[in-house]
Structure formats: C-alpha cells, structure tokens
Design an enzyme around this catalytic site. Structure first.
Site, PDB file in Angstrom:
ATOM      1  N   GLU A  76     -19.337  14.278 -99.963  1.00  0.00           N
ATOM      2  CA  GLU A  76     -19.051  12.903 -99.553  1.00  0.00           C
ATOM      3  C   GLU A  76     -20.298  12.028 -99.552  1.00  0.00           C
ATOM      4  OE1 GLU A  76     -16.803   9.679 -98.243  1.00  0.00           O
ATOM      5  OE2 GLU A  76     -16.086  11.651 -98.844  1.00  0.00           O
ATOM      6  N   ASP A  77     -21.433  12.562 -99.089  1.00  0.00           N
ATOM      7  CA  ASP A  77     -22.601  11.716 -98.809  1.00  0.00           C
ATOM      8  C   ASP A  77     -23.820  12.001 -99.682  1.00  0.00           C
ATOM      9  OD1 ASP A  77     -21.221  10.408 -96.780  1.00  0.00           O
ATOM     10  OD2 ASP A  77     -21.789  11.898 -95.284  1.00  0.00           O
TER      11      ASP A  77
END
Length: 738
Positions: A76-77
């Site tokens: 996700e990051d």
C-alpha cells in the site's frame, strides 16, 4: 522502537522452534521498503508494523502471521509488489498482505455503494483466512493507541469506524480484551466530556473505597481455600469508563444508581471446580435474582465459556463474579487467537477443530456475500460489525438476522409470517421468556404456537422489523373484521327478523353497490362497527320496506329505560334525567370514547384503560357504562349477557391530550434505594404516580409494590414496563387489569 532481535526473542519464548530466518527477512524487507517514511507523530514508519507484530506476539501467534504484520503496509505505502513478496516469502504470505492492502481504506463514507463494497472485501478476506482479521485488528489497535497525533476530523472518523466495525468484530470473534480497549480508546475521542466525567467519578469512587477490591479478593480467596479449592485464583477490577457509560445510557441510570461497578474473576483448575466454587459463593452470600448465566454448559457463539453470577458479597457490595478455568480465561481474552488454527510449518491448513466463532462467521459470510448489488449487501449483511443487528438461531440451527432490540415476535415473523401470526410464547436458550424480551447475539429461540392465536394489535408497538409490523397490521385488520363481521351478522339477523324478513349473505350481494361496499364481509363488518346502519342494509335489500316502528316507551317499574341503538338493537339503560347537547358540551372532560349513545354515566374500570388498549363497554345497573380493556378478567362475569356489551373505541383529540390510569405490580429487592430507583425511572419517562402501596412478598428479601400510574398511551406504558424489567433491583413487573 523494538529491535529486530527483541521481536525474534518474543516469538521464541512461546515457540522455540520458530522460523527465525523468516522473521529476520521480513523485518529487514519492511525496514528497507519503508525507508525514511515518518508517521504523524514524527516516529519512523517502521515502528508501526513492529508494534502491530508485538501485539500479535502477545497472542502467541505463529511466525507467518508475525511476518504478515511486518509486511502489511508495504504494498500500500511503498514500491513493493505482490509478485516481489510472493518470490521472497511465498504465495501464502503474499496473498495475506495483498488482502490487507485492499482493506486498508475502509472508510465510513456517505456513498453507500462504496462503503458496502469495502465491507464486502473485508468480510470475504476474513472468510478466506482468519489471519487477515487478526492482523487487521492489531493494526487498528495500534493506530488507536497513537491517535492523538491525527487531525480532529481524522480522529473522529477513525474512532467512529472503530466503534462501528472493529470493536464489534473483535467481540464477535471472542477477543473481549481487544474489544474493550478499542471501545475505550474510541469513546475517549468521540465523547471526551463524557469520558472525562465518568473517569473522574470512578476515580472518586476508587479513592472512597480504597482497599475494597483487595479486601474482597482476600475474603473470596480464603473462603474458596477453606472449602478445598486451594488452587483458586481471584482477581478483582473496577469497570472501565465506557462499560459504565454504556450501562448508564442503555438503562437510563445515573452514576449513583449503578450498583455493580466491581467485577471479580475466579480461575480454577477444571470444570467441576467451577461449579464447586459457585456453590461455595452462593452458600455464603445472597445471589441477586435473574443475574445468573451458565455459559459453560451453554457457550456463546464466539466460544466464550464462563459462569456469571451477581451477589451481595463482602461489605454488602453488589459484585459480579465470573468463574472459569484457565483455558476459558485465555479464550475470553484472545478469542480465536487462543485456538491453534494452523499446524506448524504448514500455514493455512486448518486443524480438525476450528474456532466455532470463526467457523460460524466464515460460513455466514460465504452465504451472505452473494448479494446482487453492494447496497443490498450492506442492508442485509451488516452482521455484528454495525451495532444494529443481532443474530439468533432456530432450534435446528438456522441463522436469523434481526435488528438490535428485536423480540421473539420479530424472530417468529422472520422465520415465516404464519409462525408469527400463531405465536403465543417463546423459549430463549431453553427458558420460557416474555415476548417483549430483547434478543442477544447467539440466542437460540424456540417459538411456541397456537392454532387459535390472533396477534394482538399492541404487538405493533413492541416489534422493530417492518415485516412484523405489516403482518401484525394485516392480521389485526382481518381479526377485527372477523370479530365485527360476527357481531354485524347477529345485528342484521335481528333487524331483518323484526321486519319480518330473512337475512342472508346472498341476498345482500345485489345491494352492495347501493351501500358503496365491494365485499359482503366488509359491509357486515361495517354494521358491527357501527359505521353502517342495519336499517340502511334492510332498505338496500328491500327498497320497498317502510319502517313504521316507534321508540319504545320508558319502563317506569324498575328504574331502567329502553333505548334503540343506531343499528336497531334495543338496550336497557339506567333511567336518568335527559340532557341536551349544550349541557353535554359544557360538562368537564368528557371521555374520549366513540360508540356511546344518549346521556349515560360512563367511567373506567378501577384498573383503568389507556389509549392503544382494545376496549369494550359494559352496561351496569346504577353505574351506567364501564369501560374495560379487553384483557380484564372481570369481563368473564358478562360472558352470558351479550346484550350488555357495547363496542367502543378511542376518540382522541391530539390538541387536548390527557393522561390515563393503569395499574402495575413491581416485585423488587428489599434494600435501601430501591423505591427511589423505581420512582426515578418512572419520572424519567414523564409518567405520574397516583397511588402506591408496598408489602412483603414471600420473604423479607423482596417487596411487592402496587402502583397506579398515569400515562399518555399504551406505547408509553410498554416503555415503562420494559425499562423497569431492566433495573437490577426489579425481579418482575407486570400490568394488572383488575
């Protein structure tokens, strides 16, 4: 921030043969990918996955789950990809990390479709692998612990989401300690003033009762040891602010009215010792009626097992006791995480016995996740995640989803309309309970039926589901029509007989257009209700009929006179002075009753009647007409005198509302403050107490209070009865009709 070796040591403490290489590789990979990223607090971002992993080590989870926790934000990051994680850590871990990535932004948004789709993804991911749920809950717990660094609007959104989704889900999975902490943290952010007030009051109570918990612990422990339970462990605690606040809100209590702020756990070696401990405690101290639950013989759906009881214990303090074994304690704390779901070295392979809670939720999700569209899915499958639904079971194990606050009546109609219409009682978890009882998650409900039952109209004020309401309205209309149809048929027979004619339904059919009715039964029922004159029906059937009758002369010999009703029936009524309409209008507070004719004295039965009751009028010599609720047993005296019955109904004026009398009986504990608690509950509902009498009942431990209360209508009276039943000091409460 935790170091790499510290995390490995934490896992090896409970799993000495843990795959250290996997943990080290996941730690290094997460550290490299998150690089120089910072959290809102200014801490290195890697501190977050490390703390999530640490929370999971407290639950003694396997190294694969710990690795997923370290990696859960990488896709996700960071620049990490699913393919890269699959190559380095295997497809199983890659699938879990990707599943968590999809769920990362489960926001409460105004668009139902988006919210529903995110919820669907969460549930489907959980049904596929329980580790998704465990990592997600640990992730949310750490985020809540560090929420003070977020912006106010973010804090509010995340706290609301936690209260609505993650805390109930943790409870559904039996992870009660995590649920308590999540709720407490969310409560602090959503309602800081209430949190501060309750926390302050609890601190004052703790200071005032300094040493009380230790004293009660010692006394309980000494009692158990003296009776042979030498391995018993006793631990006391003061309830947390949110638990106290929730009870105050749900039961409309002030802080001073709370009587069980303290809870104690007794941990013993085995199940027989649990029941021995229960007997020892109950022999020594008085038990509070209605506060005993055996979740050992009847476990909750989330695998929770324990014995619950409330006693008036040492120092005359009312305390809650939970009696369980050490294994039960671990399941109560960690829920599904306490079960060894995965075999060593073969992550993802379920053991023969999986958690009941997870198994139930997984199968439920799989069956409910087939909705046609996201909005329908959200509407019908909120589960326990949103705190407006409960899930109960039929005796055969069929799952029935109902809104929170639902009753056995709602349950019966959810199974089938015919079952709801014929319901006369219910067993909840094997015990016969009132039909107004609110159902809880996991309750097993057995409906008791009768072929002659007609659902009372008052049920409409009790149920919460639209299906039940509409079915009750329909059944009530049919029952009323049938009842009035029978009365109308008798009226028409007598009217036609006095005119020298014979009444039949077939003869009425051609006259329906002249009467403006489409159905014979509707027309006959209208006669029974007094909406249609029997003379009009007679003239419609026999247009050439001429009414040559005159009003019957008063009978002066017995003090009664004869009066002909609008339908043509003749009643004997008390002989009294006739007055004009102007005098009636000027009279004080005429009763809001329709269906009466002439200037007759009218009064309510001593036990009263309230709007919403089905009522009937009885003509009584020297008393005029007395209005009774249909449930009054006094009506049995008039069963063989149908000529004295008058069908009446309420005719309320919203602009000039009045209170009406009802009589109730309350069986209470005989202890200081009981009457004040009862009176405060009544006053809080804007209800007036007209009279009150008290007496002893069976023993000095109980009191019986009979009171006459003044309420606006049946809805308010039912609300009073429901709230009274929830008071700890009340053993039973019922309405008295005579």
């Amino acid at each position: 921030m935790m170091r790499q070796y510290e995390l490995v040591e934490r896992v090896q403490k409970y799993k000495p043969d843990a795959n250290e290489a996997l943990l080290n590789k996941a730690y290094v990979y997460a550290m490299q990918k998150h690089g120089q990223q910072k959290r809102a607090s200014g801490d290195p971002y890697i501190s977050h996955p490390l703390e999530v992993a640490a929370i999971l080590t407290d639950m003694h989870l396997d190294e694969s789950t710990i690795a997923v926790a370290l990696l859960h934000d990488t896709i996700e990051d960071t620049t990490a990809t699913r393919a890269e994680i699959d190559e380095l850590f295997g497809e199983d871990i890659g699938r879990l990390v990707e599943g968590l990535t999809k769920l990362k932004r489960l926001d409460l948004v105004s668009k139902k479709a988006k919210q529903a789709e995110n919820l669907r993804k969460l549930l489907l991911a959980i049904s596929d692998d329980v580790r998704v749920l465990l990592v997600k809950l640990a992730d949310r717990l750490h985020n809540m612990r560090t929420l003070e660094h977020m912006k106010p609007e973010q804090k509010a959104r995340i706290s609301e989401e936690t209260m609505d989704i993650y805390a109930p889900l943790a409870g559904r999975m039996g992870m009660q300690d995590m649920r308590d902490e999540l709720e407490e943290l969310a409560f602090r952010n959503l309602n800081p003033e209430a949190h501060e007030t309750v926390t302050k009051r609890l601190a004052e109570l703790e200071a005032r009762n300094e040493g009380l918990i230790k004293k009660i612990e010692d006394e309980l422990r000494e009692l158990l040891i003296a009776n042979g339970l030498t391995d018993a462990f006793v631990k006391g605690r003061q309830k947390k602010p949110y638990s106290v606040f929730r009870k105050m809100q749900s039961k409309s209590l002030s802080f001073e009215q709370l009587s069980d702020v303290y809870g104690f756990r007794i941990i013993v070696g085995d199940i027989p010792s649990c029941y021995r401990a229960l007997g020892i405690v109950h022999t020594r101290w008085r038990v509070v009626p209605g506060r005993f639950k055996d979740y050992i013989s009847n476990p909750k759906q989330n695998d929770y097992r324990s014995i619950h009881t409330t006693i008036v214990g040492p120092s005359r303090q009312r305390i809650e006791l939970q009696i369980r074994t050490q294994l039960m304690q671990e399941i109560a704390e960690y829920g599904i995480a306490a079960h060894a779901l995965y075999k060593d070295g073969r992550a993802g392979e379920l053991l023969p016995r999986e958690s009941n809670a997870y198994s139930w939720l997984r199968h439920t999700i799989e069956s409910l996740a087939e909705g046609d569209n996201p909005e329908e899915f959200l509407e019908h499958t909120k589960l326990e995640l949103f705190q407006d639904q409960v899930f109960c079971f039929t005796p055969k194990g069929k799952l029935i989803a109902l809104p929170r606050g639902a009753t056995p009546i709602d349950f019966a109609y959810a199974v089938h309309t015919n079952i709801g219409d014929t319901t006369v009682g219910a067993k909840i978890n094997g015990r016969i309970m009132p039909l107004v009882t609110r159902l809880n998650n996991g309750d097993e409900v057995e409906i008791i039926r009768s072929g002659v039952q007609v659902p009372p109209a008052a049920w409409e004020e009790i149920v919460v589901t639209g299906k039940a309401r509409s079915a009750i309205r329909r059944a009530t209309r049919m029952a009323i029509r049938k009842q009035y149809s029978g009365l109308g048929h008798r009226i028409l027979e007598r009217t036609f007989e006095r005119a020298g004619k014979i009444f039949s339904r077939d003869a009425l059919k051609p006259a329906l257009p002249r009467l403006a009715y489409k159905d014979v039964e509707d027309a006959i029922a209208a006669v029974g209700r007094g909406e249609l004159s029997s003379l009009d029906v007679l003239r419609a059937v026999f247009p050439d009929y001429q009414d040559e009758r005159v009003t019957v002369k008063p009978a002066a010999d017995d003090g009664w006179f004869n009066m002909r009703s609008a339908s043509g029936m003749i009643f004997k009524l008390p002989n009294q002075r006739r007055v004009g309409p102007e005098e009636i209008e000027a009279g004080p507070d005429p009763l809001p009753i329709r269906g009466l004719s002439g200037n007759m004295q009218v009064r309510f039965a001593p036990s009263g009647a309230v709007p919403g009751d089905r009522i009937v009028g009885i003509m009584e010599r020297d008393k005029g007409i007395t209005i009774y609720p249909i449930q009054a047993s006094a009506l049995q005296r008039f069963d063989d005198q149908p000529e004295r019955w008058i069908d009446v109904r309420w005719d309320l004026d919203e602009a000039n509302k009045s209170r009406f009398l009802a009589r109730i009986e309350v069986n209470t504990l005989n202890e200081p403050g009981t009457l004040a608690t009862v009176a405060q509950t009544i006053a809080g509902l804007d209800i007036n107490i007209r009279t009150l009498t008290m007496g002893s009942n069976r023993a000095d431990d109980f009191s019986e209070i009979t009171m006459e209360v003044e309420v606006w209508d049946l809805r308010q009276l039912n609300q009073l009865l429901l709230q009274m039943k929830e008071l700890d000091v009340v053993a039973n409460v019922k309405r008295v009709y005579d």
